[in-house]
Write an enzyme that holds these catalytic residues in place. Structure first.
Site, short mmCIF file in Angstrom:
data_model
loop_
_atom_site.label_atom_id
_atom_site.label_comp_id
_atom_site.label_asym_id
_atom_site.label_seq_id
_atom_site.Cartn_x
_atom_site.Cartn_y
_atom_site.Cartn_z
N LYS A 121 -5.84 -0.01 9.83
CA LYS A 121 -4.68 -0.74 9.31
C LYS A 121 -4.02 -1.71 10.49
O LYS A 121 -3.33 -1.07 11.31
CB LYS A 121 -3.64 0.08 8.78
CG LYS A 121 -2.51 -0.60 7.88
CD LYS A 121 -1.96 0.43 7.25
CE LYS A 121 -0.73 -0.37 6.36
NZ LYS A 121 0.23 -0.98 7.25
N LEU A 142 0.81 -1.34 0.01
CA LEU A 142 0.14 0.06 0.00
C LEU A 142 0.80 1.42 0.18
O LEU A 142 1.90 1.34 0.61
CB LEU A 142 -0.98 -0.10 1.34
CG LEU A 142 -2.01 -0.87 1.47
CD1 LEU A 142 -2.58 -0.72 2.86
CD2 LEU A 142 -3.12 -0.43 0.22
N LYS A 148 -1.48 7.19 7.49
CA LYS A 148 -0.63 6.61 8.59
C LYS A 148 -0.54 7.54 9.80
O LYS A 148 -0.53 9.02 9.50
CB LYS A 148 0.66 6.20 8.25
CG LYS A 148 0.86 5.01 7.44
CD LYS A 148 1.90 4.01 8.06
CE LYS A 148 2.02 2.64 7.15
NZ LYS A 148 3.14 2.12 7.07
S1 IVH Z 1 -5.57 -3.76 2.07
C1 IVH Z 1 -4.02 -4.29 -2.17
N1 IVH Z 1 -6.42 -3.61 4.39
O1 IVH Z 1 -1.00 -3.53 5.33
C2 IVH Z 1 -3.45 -4.15 -0.96
N2 IVH Z 1 -4.30 -3.96 4.10
O2 IVH Z 1 1.25 -1.68 4.17
C3 IVH Z 1 -4.21 -4.87 0.22
N3 IVH Z 1 -2.78 -4.26 6.25
O3 IVH Z 1 0.18 -5.81 2.76
C4 IVH Z 1 -4.19 -4.24 1.41
N4 IVH Z 1 -4.57 -3.94 7.56
O4 IVH Z 1 -0.75 -6.58 5.16
C5 IVH Z 1 -5.49 -3.83 3.71
N5 IVH Z 1 -7.28 -3.09 6.69
C6 IVH Z 1 -6.29 -3.47 5.91
C7 IVH Z 1 -5.11 -4.09 6.41
C8 IVH Z 1 -4.14 -4.01 5.47
C9 IVH Z 1 -3.29 -4.15 7.46
C10 IVH Z 1 -1.45 -4.75 5.92
C11 IVH Z 1 -1.40 -5.41 4.71
C12 IVH Z 1 -0.69 -4.81 3.47
C13 IVH Z 1 0.15 -3.63 4.29
C14 IVH Z 1 0.46 -2.62 3.34
#
Ligand code: IVH
Length: 671
Positions: free
Chosen positions: A116, A83, A316
Site C-alpha cells: 500500500k 479501503l 496497516k
Molecule cells: S486498491 C477500491 N491498492 O489507498 C479501492 N489502493 O486507503 C481501490 N492505495 O484510495 C484501492 N496503494 O489511493 C489499492 N496497492 C494499492 C494501493 C492503494 C495505495 C491507496 C488508494 C486508496 C487508498 C485507500
C-alpha cells in the site's frame, strides 16, 4: 531536409524514452541530467520549428500545458472508493469471516497482495489506448482535472503498448514522490524560506494540484497502477492478479512485490515479510492491500456504506516507535534567519537506523505537546523522513526536566529576534548574522542556484572563519594563491574552486535570483521573474505593483523582492556582482515592453567584452529582435572590431551604428 528532421526527431524521442525508462523504471540512469536536458531541449526546438513533426506521444508532451487559472471539476465515471483497515491478524481474519457469510466460496477464491503506497490516488481515462484525461480522487465522486500534470509523470503512458484494453477505461493508481525526491524538494523549500512538506504524500498531492504543469514535472513524481475500471468494452482478465499483469504489459508500473495466495492462512504468513521490507523501500508505504483475486466476486460482495469495497482491505502497520531521552533542545539559524528548534536525543535505533536528532518544528508545537529537556520521548521515523518527536512521556518525569523557552536573542549573533504576528517562527533580523551568512553562501553555491562545484558547507565555513569572504560577491575576488594557504586545499583543489566560481558567472538570471536567497523566491518564482523581467536591473527597477502583476507571483513575493532591492547593502552587492562580470540576464526571456520593444538589431564584428550570444541575449531580454542581415528595417547595427560587409551596408543605408557601451546603455545594463 524534412526527412532528415523527422529522423532526427524520432531518434531524439527514442533516446529520451530510453533515458526515462532507465531513470524511472530501472532506477539506473544511463545519461547525466545535463545530457537529458540537452536532448529534451533539442527535441522541443525541433518540434517548435517544424510543427508537422509534433506528436501527442512525444516525450515533450509530458511538459506542462499553459498555466491554468483553476482546476476544473470532473465526475468520475465510476466512483473512486476507499479501503477499510485491519491493524492486527485477528482483524484481517474477521474480514474474511464477514465476507464468507455473504459468499462462502471466498475462502478458496484466492487473494492478491500488494504494497500500500502512501501517495495520492488518481484516475486516468484512456480512450482507444490513449490518455485523454486524469483526475484527483476528490471526494470519490467528483475530483479535479489534472490531465496536464499527469502527463508530466514518466510512469503514466500517454499511449498504451500491447493490446487488449477496453475501448474506454479508467486506470486507478497512486502517485507518489520517492524519499529521494522528497528530500530534494524540501531542501529547495528550506533554501527558499518556504514551509516544508511534512511527508512525501503531502508533497506529491501538492505537486499534482499545481496550476503550472512545469512545476509538477520538476517534482519528478512516480505512479503505480493498481486497478482498471472498464467503461466501454471488457477486460481479458478474470483475476485481479491478471489485471496487474495486463497493466504492466500496457506500460504501467505495477507494484513489484505483488503476490498471489490460495488461502488467508498463506496471506497471514506473508505479512511479516512485507512488514520487514517496507522500511527499506525507496518510497513511503504504510501497509499491504489484500484483494479477493476473482473479479466476478467483487460485484457480488458489494460496497460498505458506498465507500469501502468488501473485496479489498488494507492491513496497516504503525511506523516503528522508539523511546529515548531528549537531552537538549538546540537552535539552528537558517538562511532566512528562522530559528529552527531541534531535539538532541540519546542515540536510539529505529528501523535499523541510529537516530540522534529530531525536528521540533516550532515553539508553539513544543509548548502544545509540553516537550521538556530531559524528558523521555516517543520518536518515530518513517523511511527517510526526518525523525519526529511524537510526544513526551510525562509519567516518567523525575522532576529534573526543564521547560523550554525560545531564546530572545539569536544564538549565532546575539541580535534580538523577531516573531511576526502571524507566524510560529522567530527570525534573526541581522542580515550579516554569521549563522545566516554561512547558510546563505552555501545556498548560493548549491546546484540549483549558481552551481559552484566544491563550495561545500565546510569550505564556506573555512572561508568565513579566515575572513576571506563576508558575502557572495567576495567569492569572485578569491585567488588560488589565497586558497592554497588554507588547510585541506592543494594547488589543484584551489585552482578548481576558483575556476568553478568563475564558471558561475555565466549562470542565467534565474539561478542568480534563486541564489541570492530573497525571501519567498524559490526556484520556480525565480524562473518566472527572470523570464518576465529579463535582466536584473529591470527587476530591480520594477515596482511592487509591477511584480505583483506577474502570474504566479503573489503579494508577499512582490513585497519581499521590492524590499530586497530597496536595501542599500543589497544594491551594493548586486553592483559588485555586475562588476565581477556575472550575466544578470535570462536567455530566451521575452519581455513585453522592454526598452528595445519593436526594434531590430544586427550584430557584427567582435565586441570588446560580450560574445555574440551574450549580446543577442541582452537584446532579446530587452524585448528587441536580433536579425542576421542589415536592411532598411534594421534599427541599429552593433559593430565591434573587424566588422565587415554588414557595417558597410549599414552605412550605405544610413542605419544607426552603435558600439557595445551604447548597447549596454540602451538595455539598461551600464552603470
Ligand atoms: S486498491 C477500491 N491498492 O489507498 C479501492 N489502493 O486507503 C481501490 N492505495 O484510495 C484501492 N496503494 O489511493 C489499492 N496497492 C494499492 C494501493 C492503494 C495505495 C491507496 C488508494 C486508496 C487508498 C485507500
Amino acid at each position: 531536409m524534412t526527412g532528415g528532421a523527422a529522423r532526427q526527431a524520432a531518434r531524439l524521442r527514442e533516446q529520451i524514452d530510453r533515458a526515462n525508462h532507465a531513470y524511472y523504471v530501472l532506477d539506473a540512469p544511463d545519461i547525466s541530467d545535463a545530457e537529458y536536458d540537452r536532448l529534451f531541449r533539442e527535441l522541443q526546438q525541433l518540434e517548435a520549428d517544424r510543427p508537422e513533426l509534433q506528436s501527442p506521444d512525444s516525450p515533450t508532451r509530458r511538459v506542462g500545458a499553459p498555466v491554468a487559472s483553476a482546476l476544473a471539476k470532473v465526475t468520475h465515471r465510476r466512483p473512486m472508493l476507499s479501503l477499510g483497515n485491519a491493524f492486527t491478524p485477528e482483524e484481517l481474519a474477521a474480514w474474511e469471516d464477514r465476507n464468507a457469510r455473504i459468499l462462502p466460496e471466498i475462502r478458496t477464491a484466492g487473494y492478491t497482495t500488494e504494497i500500500k503506497i502512501d501517495g495520492a490516488a488518481v484516475s486516468l481515462t484512456y480512450e482507444a489506448g490513449r490518455l485523454t484525461g486524469g483526475a484527483t480522487r476528490g471526494n470519490g465522486v467528483i475530483g479535479e482535472s489534472i490531465t496536464a500534470n499527469l502527463r508530466t509523470i514518466a510512469d503514466v503512458p500517454l499511449a498504451l503498448k500491447g493490446r487488449g484494453w477496453p475501448a474506454v477505461m479508467e486506470v486507478r493508481g497512486e502517485v507518489y514522490l520517492p524519499y529521494a525526491g522528497f528530500t530534494r524538494v524540501n531542501q529547495e523549500r528550506e533554501r527558499a524560506g518556504e514551509p516544508l512538506f511534512a511527508n512525501p504524500r503531502n508533497a506529491a498531492a501538492g505537486a499534482l494540484r499545481q496550476l503550472d504543469a512545469n512545476i509538477t514535472r520538476r517534482r519528478r513524481l512516480r505512479m503505480f497502477a493498481f486497478m482498471v475500471e472498464p467503461v466501454e468494452g471488457g477486460l481479458e482478465a478474470r483475476t485481479h492478479f491478471a489485471v496487474l499483469d495486463l497493466l504492466a504489459a500496457w506500460g504501467f508500473q505495477v507494484e513489484s512485490q505483488r503476490q498471489r495466495f490460495e488461502t488467508m492462512a498463506e496471506v497471514q504468513g506473508a505479512i511479516a515479510g512485507y512488514e520487514d521490507s517496507i522500511p527499506r523501500l525507496p518510497f513511503q508505504a504504510d501497509g499491504v492491500v489484500i484483494k479477493v483475486d476473482r473479479l466476478d466476486l467483487h460485484g457480488e460482495l458489494g460496497v460498505v456504506g458506498g465507500r469501502e469495497p468488501r473485496w479489498a482491505i488494507a492491513r496497516k502497520f504503525a511506523p516503528e516507535v522508539a523511546i529515548t531521552r531528549l537531552e537538549q533542545i538546540r537552535i539552528n539559524v537558517g538562511r532566512t534567519g528562522a530559528l529552527n528548534p531541534y531535539a538532541v536525543l540519546a542515540p536510539v535505533e529505529i528501523s535499523g537506523v541510529t537516530v540522534s536528532a529530531a525536528t521540533l518544528h516550532n515553539e508553539d508545537l513544543i509548548a502544545e505537546k509540553d516537550i521538556r529537556e530531559g524528558d523521555q520521548v516517543e520518536v518515530i521515523r518513517a523511511g527517510e523522513v526526518i525523525p519526529q518527536v511524537v510526544r513526551p512521556l510525562p509519567d516518567r518525569r523525575t522532576g529534573t526536566e526543564r521547560e523550554f523557552r525560545m531564546p530572545d536573542r539569536c544564538p549565532a549573533c546575539d541580535t534580538p529576534v523577531e516573531r511576526p504576528a502571524d507566524e510560529a517562527m522567530r527570525y534573526c533580523p541581522n542580515a550579516s548574522c554569521p549563522g545566516r551568512v554561512l547558510e546563505g553562501i552555501f545556498h548560493y553555491g548549491s546546484r540549483d542556484a549558481m552551481d559552484v562545484r566544491g563550495l561545500g558547507y565546510e569550505r564556506v565555513r573555512q572561508l568565513l572563519d579566515r575572513s576571506l569572504i563576508r558575502n557572495v560577491a567576495d567569492l569572485y575576488d578569491l585567488t588560488a594563491a589565497q586558497l592554497v594557504e588554507l588547510e585541506r586545499f592543494g594547488e589543484q583543489s584551489a585552482n578548481q574552486l576558483v575556476a568553478a566560481i568563475a564558471a558561475s558567472k555565466a549562470r542565467p538570471l534565474s539561478s542568480l535570483l534563486f541564489g541570492l536567497g530573497i525571501r519567498h523566491v524559490g526556484k520556480t518564482v525565480a524562473q518566472v521573474l527572470a523570464r518576465r523581467f529579463g535582466t536584473l536591473p529591470a527587476l530591480a527597477r520594477a515596482t511592487e505593483a509591477e511584480i505583483n502583476e506577474v502570474p504566479g507571483v503573489g503579494g508577499a513575493i512582490a513585497e519581499a523582492v521590492e524590499a530586497f532591492f530597496a536595501e542599500p547593502r543589497n544594491v551594493e552587492l548586486v553592483d559588485r556582482l555586475r562588476r565581477a562580470g556575472l550575466t544578470l540576464s535570462e536567455p530566451g526571456a521575452t519581455v513585453a515592453g522592454g526598452p528595445l520593444a519593436g526594434k531590430t538589431y544586427v550584430l557584427t564584428g567582435t565586441l570588446p567584452t560580450l560574445s555574440r550570444g551574450q549580446a543577442a541575449e541582452l537584446i532579446e531580454a530587452a524585448s528587441g529582435r536580433v536579425a542576421g542581415s542589415v536592411s532598411r528595417k534594421t534599427d541599429a547595427v552593433v559593430a565591434g572590431a573587424d566588422a565587415g560587409g554588414k557595417l558597410e551596408k549599414a552605412r550605405a543605408l544610413g542605419v544607426d551604428i552603435i558600439d557595445e557601451d551604447e548597447l549596454l546603455r540602451r538595455v539598461g545594463r551600464s552603470a
